[in-house]
Design an enzyme around this catalytic site. Structure first.
Site, PDB file in Angstrom:
ATOM      1  CE  LYS A   1       0.864   1.190   4.769  1.00  0.00           C
ATOM      2  NZ  LYS A   1       1.771   1.992   4.949  1.00  0.00           N
TER       3      LYS A   1
ATOM      4  CG  ASP B   1      -0.298  -0.550   7.937  1.00  0.00           C
ATOM      5  OD1 ASP B   1      -0.673   0.437   7.890  1.00  0.00           O
ATOM      6  OD2 ASP B   1       0.920  -0.291   7.377  1.00  0.00           O
TER       7      ASP B   1
END
EC number: 2.7.1.148
Length: 323
Positions: free
Chosen positions: A23, A157
């Site tokens: 990401k 995350d």
């Protein structure tokens, strides 16, 4: 959370292969240290087309074992990856084993593509892939949302790597709200042959703020213009809005990243930003062709680069089979 009733052991797949995305934090605002030692954040996550891959295979011996290999052109300091129970993917498998009625011993082979300690959530992607792979391997029956709740215990995350796409993350990043962002955005990543410790970057941010007398808001917020630009797929508008509170701290610890940011500007990138805690730098391009031009120019200077786009899908089963 109660475990689910699995199928009869031995009748399911003997191996499952899953890939999960890295990401970019398109916007990351960080609050002051909390009493628990963490920081509240307001982040816009964008999953990109650079995937970690895990093959989970049933073993006759109990427990979790791990091996790692790397592919692609990225700088990957493989020796830094733990192969014991401290590996986040191994922790994910062990956690799911406790919740699954018919868990077995499992071997996890991780193919690394996301930069290691690079600020792109590679370890979190490994954990997400391990959760999904072991859930399928053991026929545990957890939904994607249930796996995301389990994932919170592994790191802020990890739930996003399961879900993918675009999302706003609050709390320590684990409180996710999906956001609309259908038009692809194109990026050139510049990776480093070293990693940065996320806790060290946060400590450095706190020190820099203390020295400057800066007190950030307790609960940071997302600029709604960021989401508007992503929803419209407007790279030029987004270029003006990229923000990372951790960038100055990453530059303090790795001053050479300033030269990388300058190189991207000279190569014609719309904007550049340190991804998360760094040291990966992400450069925004106006199109796929523009990204290829930037990539070629940066690579010609000796930098390690990778073309990616986003939003990308979350963790996904690639194959399962009887081994």
């Amino acid at each position: 959370m109660a475990g689910r009733t699995a199928g009869i052991r031995g009748t399911g797949p003997r191996a499952v292969r899953v890939k999960a995305p890295g990401k970019i934090n398109v916007s990351l605002r960080v609050g002051p240290p909390r009493e628990d030692g963490y920081h509240s954040v307001a982040s816009v996550y964008l999953a990109v087309s650079l995937y970690e891959e895990i093959t989970a295979t049933v073993t006759d011996e109990p427990g979790v074992t791990v091996t790692v290999d790397g592919q692609g052109s990225l700088n990957l300091p493989m020796a830094e990856i733990p192969l014991d129970s401290s590996n986040l993917a191994a922790q994910a498998a062990s956690l799911l084993a406790e919740l699954s009625e018919n868990s077995t011993g499992v071997h996890l082979n991780i193919t690394k593509r996301v930069p290691i300690a690079g600020g792109m959530g590679g370890g979190s992607a490994d954990a997400a892939a391990a959760l999904l792979a072991c859930d399928a391997l053991w026929n545990s029956g957890f939904s994607r949302d249930e796996l995301a709740k389990i994932a919170v215990d592994l790191g802020a995350d990890v739930p996003f790597a399961l879900i993918g796409g675009t999302a706003v993350g609050l709390g320590v990043g684990e409180q996710l709200t999906p956001a609309i962002s259908k038009t692809p955005l194109h990026w050139v990543l510049v990776t480093s042959p070293f990693g940065l410790s996320t806790p060290a970057v946060y400590r450095t941010l706190d020190d820099l703020r203390l020295a400057a007398g800066h007190e950030p808001p307790e609960l940071p917020e997302i600029d709604p213009q960021v989401l508007g630009a992503m929803r419209a797929g407007d790279a030029h508008a987004l270029a003006e809005l990229l923000h990372n509170d951790l960038q100055d701290a990453a530059l303090e610890l790795a001053p050479g990243l300033r030269d990388v940011l300058d190189a991207g500007k000279e190569a014609g990138a719309l904007a550049g930003i340190v991804s998360g805690s760094g040291p990966t730098v992400a450069f925004l391009a106006e199109s796929a062709d523009h990204g290829e031009t930037i990539d070629a120019l940066l690579a010609s200077t000796g930098l390690s680069t990778e073309l990616v786009s986003g939003p990308a899908h979350g963790a996904r089963i690639v194959s399962d089979y009887i081994a």
